[in-house]
Design an enzyme around this catalytic site. Sequence first.
Site, short mmCIF file in Angstrom:
data_model
loop_
_atom_site.label_atom_id
_atom_site.label_comp_id
_atom_site.label_asym_id
_atom_site.label_seq_id
_atom_site.Cartn_x
_atom_site.Cartn_y
_atom_site.Cartn_z
N GLU A 196 0.83 -1.21 0.00
CA GLU A 196 0.00 0.00 0.00
C GLU A 196 0.86 1.26 0.00
OE1 GLU A 196 -3.09 -0.06 -0.55
OE2 GLU A 196 -3.86 -1.99 0.15
N ASP B 286 -4.49 -9.46 -8.41
CA ASP B 286 -4.87 -8.54 -9.48
C ASP B 286 -3.71 -7.75 -10.10
OD1 ASP B 286 -4.65 -7.29 -7.01
OD2 ASP B 286 -6.53 -6.19 -7.12
N GLU C 286 -18.48 -5.97 -2.52
CA GLU C 286 -17.11 -6.50 -2.44
C GLU C 286 -17.02 -7.89 -3.03
OE1 GLU C 286 -14.84 -4.39 -2.50
OE2 GLU C 286 -13.66 -4.83 -0.72
N GLU D 287 -12.43 0.53 -9.54
CA GLU D 287 -12.08 -0.36 -10.65
C GLU D 287 -13.11 -0.38 -11.77
OE1 GLU D 287 -11.56 -1.04 -7.51
OE2 GLU D 287 -9.44 -1.60 -7.37
C1 DMJ Z 1 -6.29 0.50 -5.14
O1 DMJ Z 1 -5.60 0.87 -4.00
C2 DMJ Z 1 -5.38 -0.15 -6.13
O2 DMJ Z 1 -6.01 -0.11 -7.36
C3 DMJ Z 1 -5.06 -1.58 -5.79
O3 DMJ Z 1 -4.29 -2.22 -6.75
C4 DMJ Z 1 -6.29 -2.39 -5.53
N1 DMJ Z 1 -7.45 -1.60 -5.50
C5 DMJ Z 1 -7.43 -0.40 -4.73
C6 DMJ Z 1 -8.74 0.33 -4.85
O4 DMJ Z 1 -9.81 -0.50 -4.90
#
Ligand code: DMJ
Length: 738
Positions: free
Chosen positions: A88, A235, A329, A347
């Site tokens: 993060e 992802d 979610e 997203e």
């Molecule tokens: C974001 O912090 C980034 O896109 C991360 O890769 C996953 N998704 C969150 C937001 O949903």
Amino acid sequence: MFDHAYGSYMKYAYPADELMPLSCRGRVRGLEPSRGDIDDSLGKFSLTLIDTLDTLVLLNRLEEFEEAVKKTLKDVRLDNDVVVSVFETNIRVLGGLLGAHVMADLLKQRGEKMHWYRDELLHMAKDLGYRLLPAFNTTSGLPYPRVNLRYGVLNPLSRTGTETDTCTACAGTMILEFAALSRLSGDSVFETYARKALDVLWEKRQRDSDLMGTVINIHNGAWVRRDSGVGAGIDSYYEYLMKAYILLGDNMYLERFNTHYSAIMKYISQPPLLLSVHMHNPTVNVRGWMDSLLAFFPGLQVLRGDLKPAIETHEMLYQVTKQHKFLPEAFTSEFRVHWGQHPLRPEFAESTYFLYKATGDPYYLKVGQSIVEKLNAHTRVPCGFAAVQDVRTGIHEDRMDSFFLAEMFKYLYLLFSEKSHLPFDIDDYIFTTEAHLLPVSLSMAEPSCEVNGTVRTRPLEDLFTYSCPSTQTLFPNNPTYAKTIRDNYKYLTGVGRDSHSSPARYLRVFRVKLVAEVSQLPEEEVVPLIVQLISPPFLGRTVLTAGPAKFGMDLTKQEHGGSIVKSVPYTACAHIENALELQGHIVLALRGGCMFAAKARRLQEAGAIGVIFIDQREGSSSAETPLFQMVGDGEPTQDITVPLVFLFSREGAILTAALQEHCNVDVLLLPKERQLGRGMVSLSSSKPLLGLHIDDVYSEWGKLESYLLLLGNSPRVLAWWLAREKSCIAQWLSNLLQ
Ligand code: DMJ
């Protein structure tokens, strides 16, 4: 909207990491009750401010940008004694600082703003990079998931370093920020470490399937969780392979991406669904639900140039948002809510933007409009925008994550902007996973680390052919292209159909694993029901095992009968065209396309007195697949009062064949244990019973015998028969007695 969100953060929360939009104050870690892992994003470094910096430039808020950069340089400290998530902090803070540096540099070059700027944000980024590096001090090269900003990982004061596992995305989403940092700062160490972590992950791919798991041991590289999807936990690993190729111009990343992409399309993509499978046994789905993070995937498919599945999955997601207002979610392959939270994730807006850019189809502007309207209608509060605790209740949560400002507004603003109105050419940049902007010109910067000769020097004119897919040439800029694909999925969940439009077309068969739905409800007992065909010539001998529903009439208390009719359209996901014909009948409807509850409601409204759902998976049968209970759509279902049962496709085929051959087919829906005329031949048992072989039973006299047995067994059936139209019976009896 942006001004309201950002203004509220600055007014009520800054310098805290996040805004609490319901309490109108900042969230300071340690001062609020811990929320567990989510709090690992909060490093007491004014997270939301840094994550928002380059959004300010894109939205032409240049004054505010300059002011915000000054605040960042003056107020933000990176040496806090706080344990933060490496992933993060990398995507939100390091990415935020780098994106802001790139923008600051651009504005300065143009002589418009930031004339005082001397790469201070880049220096901060480098400082932060060094603070993250201790996480890579493992024998494997895979990073620890957490690091103490002041004390690193192994220092006795660090309060971290005991973790053994990390997620694939956590280890594999460093390369864009770290390589950009290396190339902008001239210190190769960052790119080297991020690349090494990717090499380890690549080595650990499952060699038969080319799939990856979602959690890996950072010391020995063993897979801890072997489920393989494209959502949570993995992802951005895939995203970064593709984008590392675009940003850095190294074919190796594209080759790896392509290998994984083929595997994803072979096993995980079940258009329009994306379902996790077992990496070692990829024909087995591991769960029957999807998470909202996978909504980024259609956007990535656009970058890959694979438009058709992108359109299909995006359309499915749009239908889910129509049904539940936002993407929950997690939601099942029947589009039921599995986990109702919605933390303002971007997203879906991201994929909508990419699809609009690729197709030019104004449909995607409408989708964007619906996102904007729902955000304003359901999440806007006096002090910002609040996450939704459960899309079913709409209750808010005191939370506005920084990605809402970093990502959501960028994608929405870009969706509705003319290119010429933007402060720079957006095609010169690649979005990180947090939507920070990095210039694709970095592919021209000398890679500052050892890369085993995989980077080739190319002639200048080749640059954009290789470093960035060109939307001008890759995609047919033809709006009807997307529409023809979308039309197949339009009424997937049964929401939003215009009653005057033509019948919904058949959906592609979903390869939904019923086993997964059963295993979701391990502790619930499924009471087997039957559909018993009682009209001539079946006379109760044909008994089909059926699954119950958790809603609608309780058949264990009250059995139910009637003659059957097929719904038109068969999925019952759109306006019922044969409402007159099906009034007072039990209706057959094909599974799939929309939720059971949506079908049931529509058919009940049209006058059906019961519904038999028939599985759309060819060859499924109750002998091979465990029964499961149909559940509602997450909304109250008390309004559905008709009885509902489910038949697998083999049993369903017997029913539809009966309907084709006979002028009237009457059935009873009842618990298996109360089957009428027990002792007669049933579908699953063709062995002699009561001394009668099936051939005998199928003789006309056998039929009559069975019929009399059935009537004798059940005065209710007799009464019912007497009350029915007699023409079919009369015809059959006269045939029989001739
Ligand atoms: C974001 O912090 C980034 O896109 C991360 O890769 C996953 N998704 C969150 C937001 O949903």
